[in-house]
Enzyme design. Sequence first.
Site, PDB file in Angstrom:
ATOM      1  N   GLU A   1     -17.521  11.340 -16.075  1.00 32.45           N
ATOM      2  CA  GLU A   1     -18.308  12.299 -15.309  1.00 32.45           C
ATOM      3  C   GLU A   1     -18.149  12.081 -13.802  1.00 32.45           C
ATOM      4  O   GLU A   1     -17.995  13.035 -13.034  1.00 32.45           O
ATOM      5  CB  GLU A   1     -19.788  12.197 -15.693  1.00 32.45           C
ATOM      6  CG  GLU A   1     -20.076  12.521 -17.145  1.00 32.45           C
ATOM      7  CD  GLU A   1     -20.036  11.317 -18.059  1.00 32.45           C
ATOM      8  OE1 GLU A   1     -20.718  11.338 -19.087  1.00 32.45           O
ATOM      9  OE2 GLU A   1     -19.297  10.340 -17.750  1.00 32.45           O
TER      10      GLU A   1
ATOM     11  N   LEU B   1      -3.032 -14.348 -44.394  1.00 32.20           N
ATOM     12  CA  LEU B   1      -4.177 -13.855 -43.621  1.00 32.20           C
ATOM     13  C   LEU B   1      -4.435 -12.387 -43.932  1.00 32.20           C
ATOM     14  O   LEU B   1      -5.592 -11.970 -44.072  1.00 32.20           O
ATOM     15  CB  LEU B   1      -3.939 -14.057 -42.121  1.00 32.20           C
ATOM     16  CG  LEU B   1      -5.050 -13.556 -41.192  1.00 32.20           C
ATOM     17  CD1 LEU B   1      -6.418 -14.074 -41.613  1.00 32.20           C
ATOM     18  CD2 LEU B   1      -4.745 -13.949 -39.742  1.00 32.20           C
TER      19      LEU B   1
ATOM     20  N   GLU C   1      -1.760  -8.620 -36.569  1.00 32.12           N
ATOM     21  CA  GLU C   1      -0.335  -8.810 -36.877  1.00 32.12           C
ATOM     22  C   GLU C   1      -0.198 -10.230 -37.390  1.00 32.12           C
ATOM     23  O   GLU C   1      -0.180 -11.181 -36.606  1.00 32.12           O
ATOM     24  CB  GLU C   1       0.539  -8.570 -35.637  1.00 32.12           C
ATOM     25  CG  GLU C   1       0.529  -7.134 -35.162  1.00 32.12           C
ATOM     26  CD  GLU C   1       1.636  -6.825 -34.171  1.00 32.12           C
ATOM     27  OE1 GLU C   1       2.734  -7.430 -34.296  1.00 32.12           O
ATOM     28  OE2 GLU C   1       1.413  -5.988 -33.283  1.00 32.12           O
TER      29      GLU C   1
ATOM     30  N   ASP D   1       6.988 -18.160 -36.123  1.00 28.50           N
ATOM     31  CA  ASP D   1       7.711 -17.199 -35.297  1.00 28.50           C
ATOM     32  C   ASP D   1       7.578 -17.421 -33.795  1.00 28.50           C
ATOM     33  O   ASP D   1       8.343 -16.834 -33.022  1.00 28.50           O
ATOM     34  CB  ASP D   1       7.228 -15.772 -35.614  1.00 28.50           C
ATOM     35  CG  ASP D   1       7.453 -15.398 -37.066  1.00 28.50           C
ATOM     36  OD1 ASP D   1       8.368 -15.974 -37.692  1.00 28.50           O
ATOM     37  OD2 ASP D   1       6.716 -14.534 -37.579  1.00 28.50           O
TER      38      ASP D   1
ATOM     39  N   THR E   1       8.272  -7.622 -46.228  1.00 25.56           N
ATOM     40  CA  THR E   1       8.183  -7.762 -44.766  1.00 25.56           C
ATOM     41  C   THR E   1       9.265  -8.671 -44.204  1.00 25.56           C
ATOM     42  O   THR E   1       9.462  -8.695 -42.980  1.00 25.56           O
ATOM     43  CB  THR E   1       6.810  -8.335 -44.365  1.00 25.56           C
ATOM     44  OG1 THR E   1       6.642  -9.645 -44.937  1.00 25.56           O
ATOM     45  CG2 THR E   1       5.687  -7.430 -44.842  1.00 25.56           C
ATOM     46  N   ALA E   2       9.934  -9.423 -45.040  1.00 24.67           N
ATOM     47  CA  ALA E   2      10.992 -10.332 -44.594  1.00 24.67           C
ATOM     48  C   ALA E   2      11.794 -10.780 -45.807  1.00 24.67           C
ATOM     49  O   ALA E   2      11.370 -10.594 -46.963  1.00 24.67           O
ATOM     50  CB  ALA E   2      10.400 -11.547 -43.877  1.00 24.67           C
TER      51      ALA E   2
ATOM     52  N   SER F   1      13.204 -11.602 -40.458  1.00 24.62           N
ATOM     53  CA  SER F   1      12.642 -10.251 -40.397  1.00 24.62           C
ATOM     54  C   SER F   1      13.060  -9.483 -39.148  1.00 24.62           C
ATOM     55  O   SER F   1      12.653  -8.336 -38.969  1.00 24.62           O
ATOM     56  CB  SER F   1      11.109 -10.315 -40.451  1.00 24.62           C
ATOM     57  OG  SER F   1      10.589 -11.014 -39.329  1.00 24.62           O
TER      58      SER F   1
ATOM     59  N   CYS G   1     -24.208   8.556 -19.893  1.00 23.13           N
ATOM     60  CA  CYS G   1     -25.048   7.358 -19.944  1.00 23.13           C
ATOM     61  C   CYS G   1     -26.276   7.519 -19.051  1.00 23.13           C
ATOM     62  O   CYS G   1     -26.253   8.232 -18.049  1.00 23.13           O
ATOM     63  CB  CYS G   1     -24.253   6.123 -19.555  1.00 23.13           C
ATOM     64  SG  CYS G   1     -23.655   6.106 -17.852  1.00 23.13           S
TER      65      CYS G   1
END
Length: 365
Positions: A51, A298, A293, A202, A163-164, A170, A77
Amino acid sequence: MQDFIALALSLAEQSLLLSSPNPHVGCVLTSAGGQLLGQGFTQHAGGPHAEVMALRDAQAQGHSLMGGTAYVTLEPCSHQGRTGPCCDALIAAGIRKVVASLADPNPLVGGKGFERLRAAGIAVEVGPGATQSRQLNIGFFSRMLRRTPWVRLKLAASMDGKTALDNGASKWLTSDAARKDGHAWRARSCAVLTGSGTVLADNPRLDVRLVPTERQPKLVVLDGRLETPLDAQLFGVDRACHIYTASQDAARRAALQALGASIHYLPGGGQRVDLTSMMRDLAEQEVNELHVEAGAALNGALLAAGLVDEMVLYLAPKMIGRGREMASFGPLTALSEAIELDFVSSERIGPDLRIVARIAGRDRF
């Protein structure tokens, strides 16, 4: 009206990589006769809201706003936070009508902005563009209403879901275009989460490099045993770094803190971190969207705990046979136990396919 709301929403999109942890908001100001007078979107935290930016734009052009209308994608707000109340600025400018997409879920606002505007004699209409505005601010709504971030799991896999390779190779499974697009998703998040296993295997930086950004999201490392190497590349980026652990190793804690990391002790048993407590703690640190990622362990733990809201999956047009899986959980005993997903979108990104899917029902809050 719809054209002005559409313009306000497009302005809000321009704050996606900028305004977090504040919501992404756009504002358009018009005369009583429908002439466009000013426009703006929310700036970085501590900077002016949409605003105020629109008011400044109109004033710079010499326009009077007396009797005008403000189209804004979220309730103005009404409290003193990092900046002053936007309601007061609109009232002082002589605005006579406000069209807002949504009420602000922040309990410090939560309808109080509309009340103040109406008390000043300003007409208020709520609803146009509500669905689009909420999607732009899904993380902000999650933090305010659920007290946890919106958790987005990013994955890159072959057509057969790997994934690899078995040996962990990968790079690069997906294309340059997909990696750039992935960095855009990183950039819009408040924090990027990975696990110590990914750091050890990695040595990633996990920063935003492939798209322009004025802010780097925080880095969060789940490291139950405090195994993050002191020479890890992730410490070479200027950003906040938070490590969640179940270890009380004072020497390792001190060494990591000397590198600028904040250490959070949240044991969940068996040298594992309490994932639910971590999410609540991140929300308290104003994390709206958490971009994950990580590796299969995990990813699987987060899915099994019911903490993932959305998945962004890049599928490469390749088959690689035996290899690493996307998420490790289960085994399930019946297909009825599977995690159900709702497809949101699918789009070609270079040669790859990007699929966005949400855990069924997760956005109903």
